[in-house]
Motif scaffolding. Structure first.
Motif, PDB file in Angstrom:
ATOM      1  N   GLN A   4      -3.443   2.642  18.739  1.00 54.28           N
ATOM      2  CA  GLN A   4      -2.806   1.486  18.124  1.00 54.28           C
ATOM      3  C   GLN A   4      -3.273   1.402  16.676  1.00 54.28           C
ATOM      4  O   GLN A   4      -4.427   1.080  16.402  1.00 54.28           O
ATOM      5  N   ALA A   5      -2.355   1.688  15.761  1.00 57.35           N
ATOM      6  CA  ALA A   5      -2.682   1.660  14.336  1.00 57.35           C
ATOM      7  C   ALA A   5      -2.380   0.293  13.745  1.00 57.35           C
ATOM      8  O   ALA A   5      -1.433  -0.382  14.162  1.00 57.35           O
ATOM      9  N   SER A   6      -3.175  -0.107  12.759  1.00 59.49           N
ATOM     10  CA  SER A   6      -2.968  -1.383  12.079  1.00 59.49           C
ATOM     11  C   SER A   6      -3.575  -1.323  10.686  1.00 59.49           C
ATOM     12  O   SER A   6      -4.277  -0.368  10.346  1.00 59.49           O
ATOM     13  N   GLY A   7      -3.288  -2.363   9.890  1.00 57.84           N
ATOM     14  CA  GLY A   7      -3.904  -2.468   8.580  1.00 57.84           C
ATOM     15  C   GLY A   7      -2.984  -2.171   7.419  1.00 57.84           C
ATOM     16  O   GLY A   7      -3.383  -2.311   6.264  1.00 57.84           O
ATOM     17  N   GLY A   8      -1.765  -1.761   7.703  1.00 55.22           N
ATOM     18  CA  GLY A   8      -0.835  -1.498   6.621  1.00 55.22           C
ATOM     19  C   GLY A   8      -0.400  -2.780   5.930  1.00 55.22           C
ATOM     20  O   GLY A   8      -0.662  -3.883   6.411  1.00 55.22           O
ATOM     21  N   GLY A   9       0.255  -2.622   4.807  1.00 55.19           N
ATOM     22  CA  GLY A   9       0.727  -3.784   4.071  1.00 55.19           C
ATOM     23  C   GLY A   9       1.187  -3.414   2.685  1.00 55.19           C
ATOM     24  O   GLY A   9       1.350  -2.227   2.369  1.00 55.19           O
ATOM     25  N   LEU A  10       1.394  -4.433   1.867  1.00 58.30           N
ATOM     26  CA  LEU A  10       1.836  -4.255   0.488  1.00 58.30           C
ATOM     27  C   LEU A  10       0.639  -4.432  -0.439  1.00 58.30           C
ATOM     28  O   LEU A  10      -0.093  -5.430  -0.341  1.00 58.30           O
ATOM     29  N   VAL A  11       0.466  -3.481  -1.352  1.00 56.41           N
ATOM     30  CA  VAL A  11      -0.655  -3.537  -2.287  1.00 56.41           C
ATOM     31  C   VAL A  11      -0.187  -3.000  -3.630  1.00 56.41           C
ATOM     32  O   VAL A  11       0.721  -2.150  -3.688  1.00 56.41           O
ATOM     33  N   GLN A  12      -0.782  -3.487  -4.694  1.00 56.64           N
ATOM     34  CA  GLN A  12      -0.448  -2.983  -6.019  1.00 56.64           C
ATOM     35  C   GLN A  12      -1.153  -1.657  -6.272  1.00 56.64           C
ATOM     36  O   GLN A  12      -2.207  -1.369  -5.699  1.00 56.64           O
ATOM     37  N   GLY A  14      -3.523   0.986  -7.611  1.00 58.50           N
ATOM     38  CA  GLY A  14      -4.927   0.835  -7.955  1.00 58.50           C
ATOM     39  C   GLY A  14      -5.717   0.056  -6.929  1.00 58.50           C
ATOM     40  O   GLY A  14      -6.957   0.019  -6.987  1.00 58.50           O
ATOM     41  N   GLY A  15      -5.016  -0.573  -6.008  1.00 56.99           N
ATOM     42  CA  GLY A  15      -5.672  -1.367  -4.987  1.00 56.99           C
ATOM     43  C   GLY A  15      -6.153  -0.543  -3.808  1.00 56.99           C
ATOM     44  O   GLY A  15      -6.081   0.689  -3.816  1.00 56.99           O
ATOM     45  N   SER A  16      -6.652  -1.243  -2.789  1.00 56.95           N
ATOM     46  CA  SER A  16      -7.229  -0.594  -1.614  1.00 56.95           C
ATOM     47  C   SER A  16      -6.682  -1.209  -0.334  1.00 56.95           C
ATOM     48  O   SER A  16      -6.301  -2.381  -0.303  1.00 56.95           O
ATOM     49  N   LEU A  17      -6.667  -0.395   0.699  1.00 55.36           N
ATOM     50  CA  LEU A  17      -6.357  -0.841   2.054  1.00 55.36           C
ATOM     51  C   LEU A  17      -7.230  -0.054   3.012  1.00 55.36           C
ATOM     52  O   LEU A  17      -7.614   1.089   2.712  1.00 55.36           O
ATOM     53  N   ARG A  18      -7.503  -0.637   4.156  1.00 54.80           N
ATOM     54  CA  ARG A  18      -8.193   0.096   5.212  1.00 54.80           C
ATOM     55  C   ARG A  18      -7.343   0.059   6.470  1.00 54.80           C
ATOM     56  O   ARG A  18      -7.047  -1.019   7.003  1.00 54.80           O
ATOM     57  N   LEU A  19      -6.954   1.222   6.915  1.00 58.25           N
ATOM     58  CA  LEU A  19      -6.205   1.337   8.160  1.00 58.25           C
ATOM     59  C   LEU A  19      -7.179   1.530   9.312  1.00 58.25           C
ATOM     60  O   LEU A  19      -8.227   2.166   9.163  1.00 58.25           O
ATOM     61  N   SER A  20      -6.805   0.983  10.454  1.00 56.30           N
ATOM     62  CA  SER A  20      -7.601   1.136  11.664  1.00 56.30           C
ATOM     63  C   SER A  20      -6.737   1.730  12.759  1.00 56.30           C
ATOM     64  O   SER A  20      -5.523   1.492  12.801  1.00 56.30           O
ATOM     65  N   CYS A  21      -7.362   2.469  13.640  1.00 56.06           N
ATOM     66  CA  CYS A  21      -6.669   3.031  14.790  1.00 56.06           C
ATOM     67  C   CYS A  21      -7.568   2.835  16.000  1.00 56.06           C
ATOM     68  O   CYS A  21      -8.609   3.488  16.107  1.00 56.06           O
ATOM     69  N   ALA A  22      -7.165   1.911  16.857  1.00 53.40           N
ATOM     70  CA  ALA A  22      -7.936   1.632  18.060  1.00 53.40           C
ATOM     71  C   ALA A  22      -7.449   2.520  19.189  1.00 53.40           C
ATOM     72  O   ALA A  22      -6.243   2.604  19.446  1.00 53.40           O
ATOM     73  N   ALA A  23      -8.379   3.171  19.847  1.00 53.25           N
ATOM     74  CA  ALA A  23      -8.044   4.108  20.907  1.00 53.25           C
ATOM     75  C   ALA A  23      -8.563   3.614  22.243  1.00 53.25           C
ATOM     76  O   ALA A  23      -9.624   3.000  22.322  1.00 53.25           O
ATOM     77  N   VAL A 118       2.970   0.679  -1.731  1.00 51.83           N
ATOM     78  CA  VAL A 118       2.206   0.527  -2.960  1.00 51.83           C
ATOM     79  C   VAL A 118       3.185   0.287  -4.098  1.00 51.83           C
ATOM     80  O   VAL A 118       4.015   1.139  -4.406  1.00 51.83           O
ATOM     81  N   SER A 119       3.069  -0.866  -4.708  1.00 49.33           N
ATOM     82  CA  SER A 119       3.975  -1.221  -5.804  1.00 49.33           C
ATOM     83  C   SER A 119       3.371  -0.811  -7.140  1.00 49.33           C
ATOM     84  O   SER A 119       2.162  -0.838  -7.334  1.00 49.33           O
ATOM     85  N   SER A 120       4.251  -0.461  -8.062  1.00 48.16           N
ATOM     86  CA  SER A 120       3.792  -0.003  -9.387  1.00 48.16           C
ATOM     87  C   SER A 120       3.651  -1.157 -10.350  1.00 48.16           C
ATOM     88  O   SER A 120       4.068  -2.270 -10.079  1.00 48.16           O
TER      89      SER A 120
END
Length: 120
Positions: A4-12, A14-23, A118-120
């Motif tokens: 089960q993957a999660s953590g996606g989203g909209l970011v500008q 230069g920004g950061s995101l952390r995706l998780s995958c629960a098994a 990722v938006s420019s």
């Protein structure tokens, strides 16, 4: 193994995101894990992989130095820390489990995908 993957989203850019995958499943700790991404109408491509023990990692050249894959075997979770994001990182990201490989054919189990924009 169910993923089960999660953590996606909209970011500008230069920004950061952390995706998780629960098994779930008893074999998580003995499986290598990988992250792939896919643009609409294109093939799924390799992003990063981590060995079953966590001691070895692989990265696509396009993300090397910006993304970090890690795993927490106690919590049956694998992470993809994404820094310095670029618009070209926009895609649906999938986690996968099986053998330590850059190829989609190395993985038997797949999560449902999480969208990163990722938006420019």
């Amino acid at each position: 193994v169910q993923l089960q993957a999660s953590g996606g989203g909209l970011v500008q850019a230069g920004g950061s995101l952390r995706l998780s995958c629960a098994a779930s499943g008893r074999t998580f700790s003995t499986n290598a894990m990988g992250w792939f991404r896919q643009d609409p109408g294109k093939e799924r491509v390799f992003v990063a992989a981590i060995s079953w023990g966590g001691g070895s990692t692989l990265y696509a050249d396009s993300v090397k130095g910006r993304f970090t894959i890690s795993r927490d075997s106690a919590n049956n979770t694998v992470y993809l820390q994404m820094n310095s994001l670029k618009p070209e990182d926009t895609a649906v990201y999938y986690c996968a489990a099986w053998v330590y490989s850059r190829s989609v054919r190395g993985y038997n189990y797949w999560g449902q995908g999480t969208l990163v924009t990722v938006s420019s």
